[in-house]
Design a protein around this motif. Structure first.
Motif: not given
Length: 239
Positions: A22-26, A30, A32, A60-61, A63-64, A66
């Motif tokens: 997963s990659v998530d913008n919080t 970011k 990972v 850059n959502y 590219n996120t 899960e």
């Protein structure tokens, strides 16, 4: 340790694999998440999941993502028409041509969703799950998850958590200590464990990453939590 796996022994030849799940913008930055396995004789023995925070503001959502481990779905096709409908799905692949798919046989679907993949199992006469098919579907620009939608419409699920009928257990007690002090320095634990991530031992690096100071190792916290639970279960007498 992976459930049912045998412990490592001297002389074992092992290999490891890892993938980003997963990659998530919080708000802090970011996140990972990486999942890895250590294999012995081709079978997973140890599973490790780690998360890494890259401080900053990211937009850059696109590219996120899960990767979701779905619960096992059990589907029983009641009629020949149900069999034909399932066989018409482009993502369905029945591999065992010696065992035709017939109505009334429970199918267990183990699904992992991102680019959606999975396996199909049937119970044999010895009550063992035998793999008889696979699932594969690339979402591309599709909205939703057609495989999970199909399974949720026809299924019963296995392996999901079931809420307790009462209020559950409360881990509070007057017996035994409920207060634990974290160590003043994490260097001894780093030396023993061999884990020298600077956020645990270098206050300057920790502040640079946005932390107030060094943070205690997660395994130390896990051990302290286990000690507390043991005190509760044994009523203050873990010995």
């Amino acid at each position: 340790m992976v459930k049912g796996a045998k412990p490592f022994q001297a002389g074992n030849i092992c290999k490891s694999e890892a993938e980003i799940i997963s990659v998530d913008n919080t708000q802090p930055g970011k996140v990972v998440k990486v999942e890895g396995h250590v294999y012995c004789d081709g079978k997973p023995v140890v599973e490790v999941v780690s998360a890494f925070l890259y401080c900053g503001f990211f937009t850059n959502y696109e590219n996120t993502f899960e990767t979701t481990e779905e619960p096992d779905y059990v589907v029983t096709l009641a009629t020949e028409a149900d069999v034909r409908v399932l066989q018409s799905k482009e993502w369905f692949n029945w591999e065992d041509n010696s065992k035709p798919l017939i109505p009334g046989v429970p199918l267990t679907f183990h699904v992992q969703s991102l680019s959606i993949t999975g396996e199909i199992f049937v119970w044999d006469q010895l009550k063992n799950l035998q793999k008889d098919g696979t699932i594969e579907f690339q979402a591309d620009d599709a909205y939703g998850n057609p495989i999970v939608s199909y399974l949720q419409h026809h299924k019963t699920t296995q392996g999901q958590t079931v809420p307790l009928t009462n209020e559950g257990c409360k881990l509070t007690t007057t017996e035994g200590s409920t207060l634990f002090w974290s160590p003043l320095t994490n260097e001894p634990y780093s030396g023993i464990s061999g884990y020298f991530n600077p956020i645990h031992i270098n206050p300057y690096f920790s502040r640079y990453t946005g932390l107030p100071s060094t943070i205690t190792h997660g395994l130390w916290l896990s051990t302290a939590t286990c000690k507390y639970i043991e005190n509760v279960v044994t009523k203050g007498h873990p010995e």
